[in-house]
Enzyme design. Sequence first.
Site, PDB file in Angstrom:
ATOM      1  N   PRO A  98      36.069  42.654  35.994  1.00  0.00           N
ATOM      2  CA  PRO A  98      34.622  42.472  35.900  1.00  0.00           C
ATOM      3  C   PRO A  98      33.912  43.064  37.128  1.00  0.00           C
ATOM      4  O   PRO A  98      34.427  42.989  38.248  1.00  0.00           O
ATOM      5  CB  PRO A  98      34.445  40.957  35.817  1.00  0.00           C
ATOM      6  CG  PRO A  98      35.767  40.348  36.047  1.00  0.00           C
ATOM      7  CD  PRO A  98      36.815  41.401  35.974  1.00  0.00           C
ATOM      8  N   ALA A 101      31.956  40.959  40.772  1.00  0.00           N
ATOM      9  CA  ALA A 101      32.438  39.598  40.529  1.00  0.00           C
ATOM     10  C   ALA A 101      33.474  39.154  41.560  1.00  0.00           C
ATOM     11  O   ALA A 101      34.173  38.175  41.362  1.00  0.00           O
ATOM     12  CB  ALA A 101      33.018  39.509  39.123  1.00  0.00           C
ATOM     13  N   GLY A 102      33.615  39.917  42.645  1.00  0.00           N
ATOM     14  CA  GLY A 102      34.518  39.506  43.718  1.00  0.00           C
ATOM     15  C   GLY A 102      35.977  39.833  43.475  1.00  0.00           C
ATOM     16  O   GLY A 102      36.849  39.411  44.226  1.00  0.00           O
ATOM     17  N   ALA A 107      36.658  49.047  44.382  1.00  0.00           N
ATOM     18  CA  ALA A 107      37.787  49.619  45.135  1.00  0.00           C
ATOM     19  C   ALA A 107      38.914  50.032  44.193  1.00  0.00           C
ATOM     20  O   ALA A 107      39.565  51.064  44.397  1.00  0.00           O
ATOM     21  CB  ALA A 107      38.294  48.612  46.172  1.00  0.00           C
ATOM     22  N   ASP A 149      39.432  45.149  50.724  1.00  0.00           N
ATOM     23  CA  ASP A 149      39.585  45.417  49.286  1.00  0.00           C
ATOM     24  C   ASP A 149      40.409  46.674  49.042  1.00  0.00           C
ATOM     25  O   ASP A 149      41.383  46.664  48.283  1.00  0.00           O
ATOM     26  CB  ASP A 149      38.202  45.607  48.626  1.00  0.00           C
ATOM     27  CG  ASP A 149      37.543  44.295  48.271  1.00  0.00           C
ATOM     28  OD1 ASP A 149      37.955  43.269  48.834  1.00  0.00           O
ATOM     29  OD2 ASP A 149      36.612  44.304  47.446  1.00  0.00           O
TER      30      ASP A 149
END
Length: 311
Positions: A98, A101-102, A107, A149
């Site tokens: 998603p 959304a963290g 990345a 990330d």
Amino acid sequence: MGAVTASAPGKIILAGEHAVVYGRPALAIPVQQVRADVTVAENPGGPVWIEAPDIGLSAALADLPADHPLALAVEGVRQAAGLERLLAMRISIHSTIPIAAGLGSGAAVSVALIRACAQYLGVALSNEQINDLAYRVEQRLHGTPSGIDNTVITYGLPVFFRRGQAFEMFTAACPLTFVIADTGIHSPTAETVGDVRKAWQAHPETYEKWFDEVAEIVFNARRAIESGDVAGLGAAMNQNQVVLRRIGVSCPELDRLVEAARDAGASGAKLSGGGRGGNMIALAGPEMAEQIAAGLSAAGAVRTLVTELKP
Ligand code: PMV
């Protein structure tokens, strides 16, 4: 020339987000169940064409702004390959991660795109080079990314990360199960990181103290993971969530999911990534994961996912 495909995983941050931008350590692990996949094939006689149906993009690369993240990634490979111009190719991007959304979707797309283009153009890039190129794209996306990330996603390993230093890998002493739950709220990392920066500039001493507190929590979390102390890791995650709330990056929906996870038996829970939406994570005994996921769905999660960190 035959088509080539490359893939990159999503990620979660177990502890240390935001403070990691200010030089403190953080822990992240890859999430293999969600992925970005990129295929590069011939486009005889045509321009370099790039399509990403998930975001409704289908365009000639030359028509994207030069600082578009996808254009930057491909341009980075062209330069690394020492090519004057790119071969006529068609790049297709699909992702199940998603967006905003963290979970590291930006990345992961960069890493898979860089890998696939490099392979298609016949240039052997090391993970270090791929990581550097992906970091440059992250800079465009986030302004001041820590680099965690792109690092966890490039190497696909659990990482103990500190800005500007070589990352260390860590290994769990026993299997650890995490339930990941999505609030469904889009929250671009650039915004939360920007807001934290403004608050840090306004109250530097307070924020530095809080970031030091997070660093301590991260060291404790790593020790707990490496010694098989599940309760200790849960406690560290809960403490991290307290500081993240204080920093101002939680939100009522995340708080509700965190509470629901604990009520359903999680030994620790916190937001993961930029915050103010996106995903949270809960530490579960393996036999509890289903129950916790059900509790999270009942509390409003739009999607849950179970992932395991294996010893
Ligand atoms: O929201 P995400 O998945 O991009 O997480 C970023 C983590 C932060 O610490 C908030 C930012 C960074 O660059 O480290």
